[in-house]
Design a protein around this motif. Structure first.
Motif, short mmCIF file in Angstrom:
data_model
loop_
_atom_site.label_atom_id
_atom_site.label_comp_id
_atom_site.label_asym_id
_atom_site.label_seq_id
_atom_site.Cartn_x
_atom_site.Cartn_y
_atom_site.Cartn_z
N ARG A 122 29.51 40.47 12.55
CA ARG A 122 28.29 40.63 11.40
C ARG A 122 27.09 41.16 12.01
N ALA A 123 26.81 40.96 13.11
CA ALA A 123 25.50 41.45 13.81
C ALA A 123 25.60 42.88 14.30
N GLU A 124 26.73 43.27 14.75
CA GLU A 124 27.17 44.63 15.03
C GLU A 124 27.05 45.60 13.78
N GLU A 125 27.91 45.07 12.59
CA GLU A 125 28.00 45.69 11.31
C GLU A 125 26.50 45.94 10.75
N TYR A 126 25.76 44.84 10.70
CA TYR A 126 24.37 45.19 10.50
C TYR A 126 23.48 46.04 11.39
N GLU A 127 23.64 46.20 12.38
CA GLU A 127 23.11 46.95 13.72
C GLU A 127 23.42 48.40 13.04
N SER A 128 24.78 48.61 12.85
CA SER A 128 25.28 50.06 12.58
C SER A 128 24.70 50.34 11.16
N ARG A 129 24.72 49.69 10.31
CA ARG A 129 24.24 50.06 8.77
C ARG A 129 22.71 50.27 8.96
N ARG A 130 21.92 49.48 9.65
CA ARG A 130 20.54 49.64 9.98
C ARG A 130 20.32 51.00 10.77
N GLU A 131 21.02 51.21 11.67
CA GLU A 131 20.90 52.46 12.05
C GLU A 131 21.07 53.71 11.26
N MET A 132 21.98 53.62 10.75
CA MET A 132 22.41 54.63 9.54
C MET A 132 21.13 54.88 8.54
N GLU A 133 20.81 53.72 8.17
CA GLU A 133 19.83 53.83 7.03
C GLU A 133 18.28 54.45 7.80
N LEU A 134 18.22 54.09 8.77
CA LEU A 134 16.96 54.66 9.54
C LEU A 134 17.10 56.20 9.82
N ARG A 135 18.49 56.84 10.23
CA ARG A 135 18.66 58.13 10.05
C ARG A 135 18.34 58.85 8.77
#
Length: 140
Positions: A122-135
């Motif tokens: 869950r934490a890794e998926e959140y980090e990945s989603r957040r990274e994409m949103e920031l990009r």
């Protein structure tokens, strides 16, 4: 802050080992020893961590440490201890969020707790989603 806590980044506290509740509670009532030696900069991340006497002493220790490192860090100017304290408390909050991100949470749909593997996923998926949103947001 990272040097004092032994972490590489403020948001990389997944493997951090904070002080246990019993140690912080014993210090608060005066029966245990305080933050000194190896635990001089170790934080308490349990309930009411902002009010914990343990953390107030650790933050005070960090302020002294940061003040002594100004020249080595090439920091010019004179920041008051209140400004440094506010910054350190903000860093503590970020570190606690990072630490808690991979802890198991209640699994609402199945009325059980997540397993450590599920929590990590869950934490890794959140980090990945957040990274994409920031990009995506930085392109606008």
């Amino acid at each position: 802050f990272c040097k004092a806590t032994g972490s590489t980044l403020v948001n990389a506290f997944q493997n951090y080992h904070p002080i246990e509740k019993t140690i912080a509670d014993e210090f608060a009532i005066g029966t245990g020893s305080g933050p000194e030696g190896d635990s001089e900069y170790r934080l308490y991340f349990g309930d009411e961590w902002r009010k914990a006497k343990w953390n107030r002493i650790v933050v005070r220790n960090m302020i002294s440490f940061i003040g002594s490192q100004k020249e080595q860090a090439h920091i010019s100017g004179d920041l008051s201890s209140e400004v440094i304290e506010a910054c350190v408390w903000d860093l503590v909050a970020q570190a606690r969020s990072s630490w808690r991100a991979r802890l198991p949470r209640p699994h609402v749909a199945e009325s059980r707790w997540e397993t450590p593997v599920e929590a990590c996923t869950r934490a890794e998926e959140y980090e990945s989603r957040r990274e994409m949103e920031l990009r995506l947001n930085s392109r606008k």
